[in-house]
Design a protein around this motif. Structure first.
Motif, PDB file in Angstrom:
ATOM      1  N   ASN A  37       6.255 -12.130  -8.272  1.00 32.44           N
ATOM      2  CA  ASN A  37       6.043 -12.964  -7.086  1.00 32.44           C
ATOM      3  C   ASN A  37       5.728 -12.137  -5.840  1.00 32.44           C
ATOM      4  O   ASN A  37       5.675 -12.658  -4.744  1.00 32.44           O
ATOM      5  CB  ASN A  37       7.268 -13.857  -6.843  1.00 32.44           C
ATOM      6  CG  ASN A  37       8.536 -13.061  -6.605  1.00 32.44           C
ATOM      7  OD1 ASN A  37       8.548 -11.841  -6.680  1.00 32.44           O
ATOM      8  ND2 ASN A  37       9.613 -13.764  -6.326  1.00 32.44           N
ATOM      9  N   ASN A  38       5.499 -10.855  -6.024  1.00 27.88           N
ATOM     10  CA  ASN A  38       5.138  -9.973  -4.926  1.00 27.88           C
ATOM     11  C   ASN A  38       3.625 -10.060  -4.711  1.00 27.88           C
ATOM     12  O   ASN A  38       2.850  -9.662  -5.582  1.00 27.88           O
ATOM     13  CB  ASN A  38       5.550  -8.539  -5.283  1.00 27.88           C
ATOM     14  CG  ASN A  38       5.262  -7.546  -4.195  1.00 27.88           C
ATOM     15  OD1 ASN A  38       4.283  -7.678  -3.467  1.00 27.88           O
ATOM     16  ND2 ASN A  38       6.098  -6.538  -4.087  1.00 27.88           N
ATOM     17  N   PRO A  39       3.159 -10.591  -3.566  1.00 25.07           N
ATOM     18  CA  PRO A  39       1.715 -10.746  -3.350  1.00 25.07           C
ATOM     19  C   PRO A  39       0.954  -9.424  -3.372  1.00 25.07           C
ATOM     20  O   PRO A  39      -0.181  -9.375  -3.832  1.00 25.07           O
ATOM     21  CB  PRO A  39       1.603 -11.418  -1.983  1.00 25.07           C
ATOM     22  CG  PRO A  39       2.960 -11.520  -1.423  1.00 25.07           C
ATOM     23  CD  PRO A  39       3.937 -11.086  -2.459  1.00 25.07           C
ATOM     24  N   LEU A  40       1.571  -8.344  -2.924  1.00 25.87           N
ATOM     25  CA  LEU A  40       0.907  -7.036  -2.982  1.00 25.87           C
ATOM     26  C   LEU A  40       0.731  -6.571  -4.420  1.00 25.87           C
ATOM     27  O   LEU A  40      -0.280  -5.967  -4.766  1.00 25.87           O
ATOM     28  CB  LEU A  40       1.702  -6.001  -2.181  1.00 25.87           C
ATOM     29  CG  LEU A  40       1.714  -6.197  -0.672  1.00 25.87           C
ATOM     30  CD1 LEU A  40       2.626  -5.169  -0.007  1.00 25.87           C
ATOM     31  CD2 LEU A  40       0.319  -6.114  -0.102  1.00 25.87           C
ATOM     32  N   ALA A  41       1.710  -6.877  -5.280  1.00 27.47           N
ATOM     33  CA  ALA A  41       1.608  -6.506  -6.691  1.00 27.47           C
ATOM     34  C   ALA A  41       0.482  -7.280  -7.363  1.00 27.47           C
ATOM     35  O   ALA A  41      -0.294  -6.717  -8.140  1.00 27.47           O
ATOM     36  CB  ALA A  41       2.932  -6.765  -7.412  1.00 27.47           C
ATOM     37  N   LYS A  42       0.349  -8.568  -7.047  1.00 28.15           N
ATOM     38  CA  LYS A  42      -0.729  -9.374  -7.620  1.00 28.15           C
ATOM     39  C   LYS A  42      -2.091  -8.842  -7.178  1.00 28.15           C
ATOM     40  O   LYS A  42      -3.018  -8.738  -7.975  1.00 28.15           O
ATOM     41  CB  LYS A  42      -0.581 -10.840  -7.215  1.00 28.15           C
ATOM     42  CG  LYS A  42       0.560 -11.536  -7.923  1.00 28.15           C
ATOM     43  CD  LYS A  42       0.639 -13.002  -7.547  1.00 28.15           C
ATOM     44  CE  LYS A  42       1.788 -13.669  -8.265  1.00 28.15           C
ATOM     45  NZ  LYS A  42       1.850 -15.098  -8.006  1.00 28.15           N
ATOM     46  N   GLU A  43      -2.212  -8.491  -5.915  1.00 28.62           N
ATOM     47  CA  GLU A  43      -3.467  -7.951  -5.387  1.00 28.62           C
ATOM     48  C   GLU A  43      -3.798  -6.609  -6.040  1.00 28.62           C
ATOM     49  O   GLU A  43      -4.937  -6.358  -6.446  1.00 28.62           O
ATOM     50  CB  GLU A  43      -3.359  -7.789  -3.874  1.00 28.62           C
ATOM     51  CG  GLU A  43      -4.608  -7.243  -3.210  1.00 28.62           C
ATOM     52  CD  GLU A  43      -4.421  -7.028  -1.723  1.00 28.62           C
ATOM     53  OE1 GLU A  43      -5.151  -6.187  -1.168  1.00 28.62           O
ATOM     54  OE2 GLU A  43      -3.556  -7.679  -1.112  1.00 28.62           O
ATOM     55  N   ALA A  44      -2.795  -5.751  -6.166  1.00 24.90           N
ATOM     56  CA  ALA A  44      -3.015  -4.434  -6.766  1.00 24.90           C
ATOM     57  C   ALA A  44      -3.385  -4.559  -8.241  1.00 24.90           C
ATOM     58  O   ALA A  44      -4.257  -3.846  -8.732  1.00 24.90           O
ATOM     59  CB  ALA A  44      -1.764  -3.569  -6.601  1.00 24.90           C
ATOM     60  N   PHE A  45      -2.740  -5.499  -8.954  1.00 24.58           N
ATOM     61  CA  PHE A  45      -3.039  -5.687 -10.371  1.00 24.58           C
ATOM     62  C   PHE A  45      -4.466  -6.191 -10.550  1.00 24.58           C
ATOM     63  O   PHE A  45      -5.188  -5.748 -11.440  1.00 24.58           O
ATOM     64  CB  PHE A  45      -2.045  -6.663 -10.995  1.00 24.58           C
ATOM     65  CG  PHE A  45      -2.120  -6.709 -12.498  1.00 24.58           C
ATOM     66  CD1 PHE A  45      -1.459  -5.763 -13.265  1.00 24.58           C
ATOM     67  CD2 PHE A  45      -2.840  -7.695 -13.145  1.00 24.58           C
ATOM     68  CE1 PHE A  45      -1.534  -5.792 -14.645  1.00 24.58           C
ATOM     69  CE2 PHE A  45      -2.915  -7.742 -14.525  1.00 24.58           C
ATOM     70  CZ  PHE A  45      -2.254  -6.789 -15.278  1.00 24.58           C
ATOM     71  N   SER A  46      -4.909  -7.091  -9.678  1.00 30.87           N
ATOM     72  CA  SER A  46      -6.287  -7.598  -9.731  1.00 30.87           C
ATOM     73  C   SER A  46      -7.291  -6.475  -9.478  1.00 30.87           C
ATOM     74  O   SER A  46      -8.320  -6.374 -10.155  1.00 30.87           O
ATOM     75  CB  SER A  46      -6.484  -8.715  -8.714  1.00 30.87           C
ATOM     76  OG  SER A  46      -5.718  -9.827  -9.058  1.00 30.87           O
TER      77      SER A  46
END
Length: 63
Positions: A37-46
């Protein structure tokens, strides 16, 4: 954007794209758990997925 040093330390990322389960990141120092649920983690994974796709395309053309 991550620095080159940070990128060099990541060996493997395991996770469910788009899910809230989170990611496991294997580094030379061990496994680090990152909440999904960490938005930075989602962005980095993308961004990582896009870079990996580009690298696969470059490698395919080189063969």
């Amino acid at each position: 954007m991550a620095t080159a040093k940070a990128v060099e330390e990541i060996i493997l990322v395991i996770g469910n794209m788009g899910g809230d389960a989170g990611y496991s990141v294997l580094t030379p120092h061990g496994v680090v758990r990152v909440p999904g649920n960490n938005p930075l983690a989602k962005e980095a994974f993308s961004a990582l997925k896009a870079s990996f796709t580009k690298l696969q395309g470059i490698a395919a053309k080189g063969q």
